[in-house]
Scaffold this motif. Sequence first.
Motif, PDB file in Angstrom:
ATOM      1  N   VAL A 105       0.808  -1.137   0.063  1.00  0.00           N
ATOM      2  CA  VAL A 105       0.076   0.001   0.133  1.00  0.00           C
ATOM      3  C   VAL A 105       0.786   1.140  -0.039  1.00  0.00           C
ATOM      4  O   VAL A 105       1.898   1.300   0.762  1.00  0.00           O
ATOM      5  CB  VAL A 105      -0.961   0.010   1.209  1.00  0.00           C
ATOM      6  CG1 VAL A 105      -1.764   1.224   1.188  1.00  0.00           C
ATOM      7  CG2 VAL A 105      -1.797  -1.360   0.977  1.00  0.00           C
ATOM      8  N   ASP A 106       0.540   2.203  -0.918  1.00  0.00           N
ATOM      9  CA  ASP A 106       1.396   3.216  -0.924  1.00  0.00           C
ATOM     10  C   ASP A 106       0.915   4.271   0.267  1.00  0.00           C
ATOM     11  O   ASP A 106      -0.287   4.753   0.551  1.00  0.00           O
ATOM     12  CB  ASP A 106       0.796   4.193  -2.108  1.00  0.00           C
ATOM     13  CG  ASP A 106       1.540   5.381  -2.289  1.00  0.00           C
ATOM     14  OD1 ASP A 106       2.403   6.024  -1.654  1.00  0.00           O
ATOM     15  OD2 ASP A 106       1.356   6.185  -3.355  1.00  0.00           O
ATOM     16  N   VAL A 117      -7.783   6.102   1.497  1.00  0.00           N
ATOM     17  CA  VAL A 117      -8.346   4.892   1.063  1.00  0.00           C
ATOM     18  C   VAL A 117      -9.172   4.368   2.599  1.00  0.00           C
ATOM     19  O   VAL A 117     -10.155   3.907   2.173  1.00  0.00           O
ATOM     20  CB  VAL A 117      -7.582   3.650   0.919  1.00  0.00           C
ATOM     21  CG1 VAL A 117      -8.006   2.341   0.871  1.00  0.00           C
ATOM     22  CG2 VAL A 117      -6.710   4.080  -0.437  1.00  0.00           C
ATOM     23  N   VAL A 118      -8.583   4.746   3.678  1.00  0.00           N
ATOM     24  CA  VAL A 118      -9.313   4.495   5.027  1.00  0.00           C
ATOM     25  C   VAL A 118     -10.512   5.157   4.975  1.00  0.00           C
ATOM     26  O   VAL A 118     -11.565   4.990   5.671  1.00  0.00           O
ATOM     27  CB  VAL A 118      -8.282   4.603   6.044  1.00  0.00           C
ATOM     28  CG1 VAL A 118      -9.172   4.637   7.500  1.00  0.00           C
ATOM     29  CG2 VAL A 118      -7.220   3.556   6.079  1.00  0.00           C
TER      30      VAL A 118
END
Length: 82
Positions: free
Chosen positions: A66-67, A74-75
């Motif tokens: 994950v970047d 994203v969260v």
Amino acid sequence: LRELMPKGVGVTVPDAGLRLLLSLPVGSDAIAVARRAATAGIDVHPLLSTSRRRLSPTLIVGFAHVDEGRIRAVVKRLAALL
């Protein structure tokens, strides 16, 4: 992560590994949430019970590959789906 999740969502981070668990509120459908997340481009998986004991609805969230610059965004997107 905990600060971004809606009320009633628990976060369990194991001592080792590249996954964590999100415990959803009672009555949630982890399979439906995982499907909505997939549609939004977020890869999570429902934790399904393989025993007679019923588990609370839970999602498995991997964080390998994950970047780091995108994690917060994203969260937030995942939290909006819960």
